[in-house]
Design a protein around this motif. Structure first.
Motif, PDB file in Angstrom:
ATOM      1  N   ILE A  11       0.858  -1.184   0.000  1.00 25.56           N
ATOM      2  CA  ILE A  11       0.000   0.000   0.000  1.00 25.56           C
ATOM      3  C   ILE A  11       0.891   1.229   0.000  1.00 25.56           C
ATOM      4  CG2 ILE A  11      -1.787   1.284   1.236  1.00 25.56           C
ATOM      5  CD1 ILE A  11      -2.679  -1.336   2.500  1.00 25.56           C
ATOM      6  N   GLU A  12       0.740   2.081  -0.993  1.00 25.75           N
ATOM      7  CA  GLU A  12       1.519   3.309  -1.078  1.00 25.75           C
ATOM      8  C   GLU A  12       0.580   4.512  -1.021  1.00 25.75           C
ATOM      9  OE1 GLU A  12       4.314   3.476  -4.275  1.00 25.75           O
ATOM     10  OE2 GLU A  12       4.838   1.348  -4.113  1.00 25.75           O
ATOM     11  N   VAL A  13       0.823   5.409  -0.081  1.00 22.62           N
ATOM     12  CA  VAL A  13       0.030   6.633   0.064  1.00 22.62           C
ATOM     13  C   VAL A  13       1.009   7.808   0.151  1.00 22.62           C
ATOM     14  CG1 VAL A  13      -2.090   5.662   1.030  1.00 22.62           C
ATOM     15  CG2 VAL A  13      -0.148   6.038   2.524  1.00 22.62           C
ATOM     16  N   ASN A  14       1.726   8.041  -0.933  1.00 24.24           N
ATOM     17  CA  ASN A  14       2.831   8.984  -0.933  1.00 24.24           C
ATOM     18  C   ASN A  14       2.399  10.441  -0.812  1.00 24.24           C
ATOM     19  OD1 ASN A  14       4.700   6.890  -1.226  1.00 24.24           O
ATOM     20  ND2 ASN A  14       4.502   6.896  -3.451  1.00 24.24           N
ATOM     21  N   ALA A  15       1.121  10.737  -1.008  1.00 28.51           N
ATOM     22  CA  ALA A  15       0.647  12.115  -0.885  1.00 28.51           C
ATOM     23  C   ALA A  15      -0.068  12.360   0.437  1.00 28.51           C
ATOM     24  CB  ALA A  15      -0.290  12.451  -2.052  1.00 28.51           C
ATOM     25  N   LEU A  16      -0.076  11.372   1.322  1.00 23.90           N
ATOM     26  CA  LEU A  16      -0.838  11.476   2.567  1.00 23.90           C
ATOM     27  C   LEU A  16      -0.265  12.552   3.483  1.00 23.90           C
ATOM     28  CD1 LEU A  16      -3.217   9.912   3.968  1.00 23.90           C
ATOM     29  CD2 LEU A  16      -1.457   8.666   5.217  1.00 23.90           C
ATOM     30  N   THR A  17      -1.125  13.388   4.046  1.00 21.36           N
ATOM     31  CA  THR A  17      -0.700  14.415   5.006  1.00 21.36           C
ATOM     32  C   THR A  17      -1.410  14.225   6.339  1.00 21.36           C
ATOM     33  OG1 THR A  17      -2.366  15.927   4.092  1.00 21.36           O
ATOM     34  CG2 THR A  17      -0.106  16.106   3.226  1.00 21.36           C
ATOM     35  N   THR A  18      -2.691  14.535   6.419  1.00 20.65           N
ATOM     36  CA  THR A  18      -3.440  14.401   7.679  1.00 20.65           C
ATOM     37  C   THR A  18      -4.426  13.234   7.645  1.00 20.65           C
ATOM     38  OG1 THR A  18      -5.133  15.956   6.893  1.00 20.65           O
ATOM     39  CG2 THR A  18      -3.265  16.875   8.122  1.00 20.65           C
ATOM     40  N   GLY A  19      -4.416  12.460   6.563  1.00 23.49           N
ATOM     41  CA  GLY A  19      -5.329  11.328   6.455  1.00 23.49           C
ATOM     42  C   GLY A  19      -4.784  10.086   7.138  1.00 23.49           C
ATOM     43  N   LYS A  20      -5.378   8.950   6.851  1.00 20.88           N
ATOM     44  CA  LYS A  20      -5.013   7.669   7.461  1.00 20.88           C
ATOM     45  C   LYS A  20      -4.706   6.663   6.352  1.00 20.88           C
ATOM     46  CE  LYS A  20      -8.131   8.397  11.404  1.00 20.88           C
ATOM     47  NZ  LYS A  20      -8.648   9.716  10.940  1.00 20.88           N
ATOM     48  N   GLY A  21      -3.550   6.012   6.450  1.00 19.61           N
ATOM     49  CA  GLY A  21      -3.202   4.984   5.481  1.00 19.61           C
ATOM     50  C   GLY A  21      -4.131   3.787   5.581  1.00 19.61           C
ATOM     51  N   ILE A  22      -4.419   3.349   6.791  1.00 14.15           N
ATOM     52  CA  ILE A  22      -5.368   2.270   7.058  1.00 14.15           C
ATOM     53  C   ILE A  22      -6.297   2.744   8.169  1.00 14.15           C
ATOM     54  CG2 ILE A  22      -5.674  -0.104   7.867  1.00 14.15           C
ATOM     55  CD1 ILE A  22      -2.972  -0.786   6.724  1.00 14.15           C
ATOM     56  N   ASN A  23      -7.588   2.696   7.934  1.00 19.92           N
ATOM     57  CA  ASN A  23      -8.574   3.139   8.913  1.00 19.92           C
ATOM     58  C   ASN A  23      -9.446   1.955   9.315  1.00 19.92           C
ATOM     59  OD1 ASN A  23      -9.985   5.068  10.491  1.00 19.92           O
ATOM     60  ND2 ASN A  23     -11.586   5.176   8.948  1.00 19.92           N
ATOM     61  N   LEU A  24      -9.242   1.454  10.515  1.00 20.46           N
ATOM     62  CA  LEU A  24      -9.969   0.283  11.011  1.00 20.46           C
ATOM     63  C   LEU A  24     -10.807   0.723  12.207  1.00 20.46           C
ATOM     64  CD1 LEU A  24     -10.394  -2.824  10.961  1.00 20.46           C
ATOM     65  CD2 LEU A  24      -8.404  -3.021  12.465  1.00 20.46           C
ATOM     66  N   THR A  25     -12.112   0.633  12.096  1.00 19.49           N
ATOM     67  CA  THR A  25     -13.006   1.093  13.153  1.00 19.49           C
ATOM     68  C   THR A  25     -14.038   0.018  13.486  1.00 19.49           C
ATOM     69  OG1 THR A  25     -14.602   2.102  11.624  1.00 19.49           O
ATOM     70  CG2 THR A  25     -12.770   3.489  12.392  1.00 19.49           C
ATOM     71  N   SER A  26     -14.621   0.123  14.666  1.00 18.96           N
ATOM     72  CA  SER A  26     -15.676  -0.787  15.094  1.00 18.96           C
ATOM     73  C   SER A  26     -16.589  -0.045  16.059  1.00 18.96           C
ATOM     74  CB  SER A  26     -15.084  -2.030  15.779  1.00 18.96           C
ATOM     75  OG  SER A  26     -16.109  -2.894  16.244  1.00 18.96           O
ATOM     76  N   THR A  27     -17.806  -0.559  16.238  1.00 18.85           N
ATOM     77  CA  THR A  27     -18.746   0.056  17.172  1.00 18.85           C
ATOM     78  C   THR A  27     -18.587  -0.576  18.551  1.00 18.85           C
ATOM     79  OG1 THR A  27     -20.463  -1.509  16.453  1.00 18.85           O
ATOM     80  CG2 THR A  27     -20.352   0.622  15.320  1.00 18.85           C
ATOM     81  N   THR A  28     -19.632  -0.648  19.337  1.00 23.61           N
ATOM     82  CA  THR A  28     -19.539  -1.067  20.737  1.00 23.61           C
ATOM     83  C   THR A  28     -19.728  -2.561  20.946  1.00 23.61           C
ATOM     84  OG1 THR A  28     -21.908  -0.627  21.005  1.00 23.61           O
ATOM     85  CG2 THR A  28     -20.393   1.176  21.502  1.00 23.61           C
ATOM     86  N   THR A  29     -19.650  -3.382  19.901  1.00 24.92           N
ATOM     87  CA  THR A  29     -19.976  -4.803  20.039  1.00 24.92           C
ATOM     88  C   THR A  29     -18.786  -5.678  20.395  1.00 24.92           C
ATOM     89  OG1 THR A  29     -19.685  -5.113  17.656  1.00 24.92           O
ATOM     90  CG2 THR A  29     -21.906  -4.587  18.431  1.00 24.92           C
ATOM     91  N   LEU A  30     -17.555  -5.159  20.354  1.00 23.71           N
ATOM     92  CA  LEU A  30     -16.373  -5.991  20.585  1.00 23.71           C
ATOM     93  C   LEU A  30     -16.325  -6.486  22.026  1.00 23.71           C
ATOM     94  CD1 LEU A  30     -13.730  -7.033  19.233  1.00 23.71           C
ATOM     95  CD2 LEU A  30     -12.589  -5.034  20.232  1.00 23.71           C
TER      96      LEU A  30
END
Length: 211
Positions: free
Chosen positions: A121-140
């Motif tokens: 995965i290459e995100v060479n222009a990334l500044t304030t973003g996220k290369g990988i965004n992994l989220t979950s709600t309250t079920t874990l």
């Protein structure tokens, strides 16, 4: 005046045999510079949705594939900034891959790769973003958001995780961020959970908590 445009539209495919196929193409071994099994030209319409290839439900057989390739790459070039270039939705799966490391809603496998990269995965222009965004709600509960495991007995100079920050030139500004940061929100501040816990087998050898 139609709201939906489709270059190729196959209806629902359902059969009780071993395999069901919406479209089957024979071998293409022409000597042209570029060979295509299916070519869909530019599609442009003023309706609600334009679709190059639309495949309805494929079901009923032992193995059902909407698209299957035995060999060859899948290459997607997109220029949209409003919709996902590749979107996968499965709101039916509940236990697929449970207790196994060989299956999942998204399953990537290689039994031949040795010194190369499996996922790059290459995100060479990334500044304030996220290369990988992994989220979950309250079920874990007892699961893991991110799990890495290995059973190799030949480990020498390798590692399970390697992180590196090597600036390409001298850093002139004063960095105020953290290379590694773990945050416990206000609602979890009084929970006696370990921030870090290193185990030898099942015994803790080093842990960090706020208690």
């Amino acid at each position: 005046s139609s709201a939906t445009f489709g270059a190729i539209n196959t209806g629902a495919i359902s059969g009780s045999g071993t395999q069901s196929a919406g479209i089957v193409l024979g071998a293409n071994s022409a000597t042209a510079t570029t060979n295509y099994g299916i070519t869909v030209g530019a599609i442009s319409g003023a309706g609600t949705t334009n679709t190059g290839v639309n495949i309805a439900a494929v079901s009923g057989a032992t193995n059902n594939y909407a698209i299957k390739t035995a060999q060859g790459s899948v290459d997607i070039t997109d220029n949209s900034n409003t919709v996902a270039s590749l979107a996968l939705t499965n709101n039916t799966a509940t236990t697929i891959g449970n207790g196994a490391n060989t299956l999942g809603v998204v399953d990537l496998q290689s039994t031949s790769l040795t010194t190369g990269n499996f996922l790059n995965i290459e995100v060479n222009a990334l500044t304030t973003g996220k290369g990988i965004n992994l989220t979950s709600t309250t079920t874990l509960t007892t699961g893991q958001m991110f799990n890495i495991s290995n059973t190799s007995t030949a480990l020498t100079t390798g590692s399970l995780i390697a992180m590196d920050w090597t600036p390409g030139s001298a850093v002139t500004n004063t960095a105020t961020g953290d290379l590694f940061k773990l945050t416990i929100g206000a609602n979890g501040a009084n929970n006696p959970v370990n921030f870090l816990n290193f185990l030898a087998g099942s015994s803790s050898v080093f842990s960090v908590s706020q208690q």
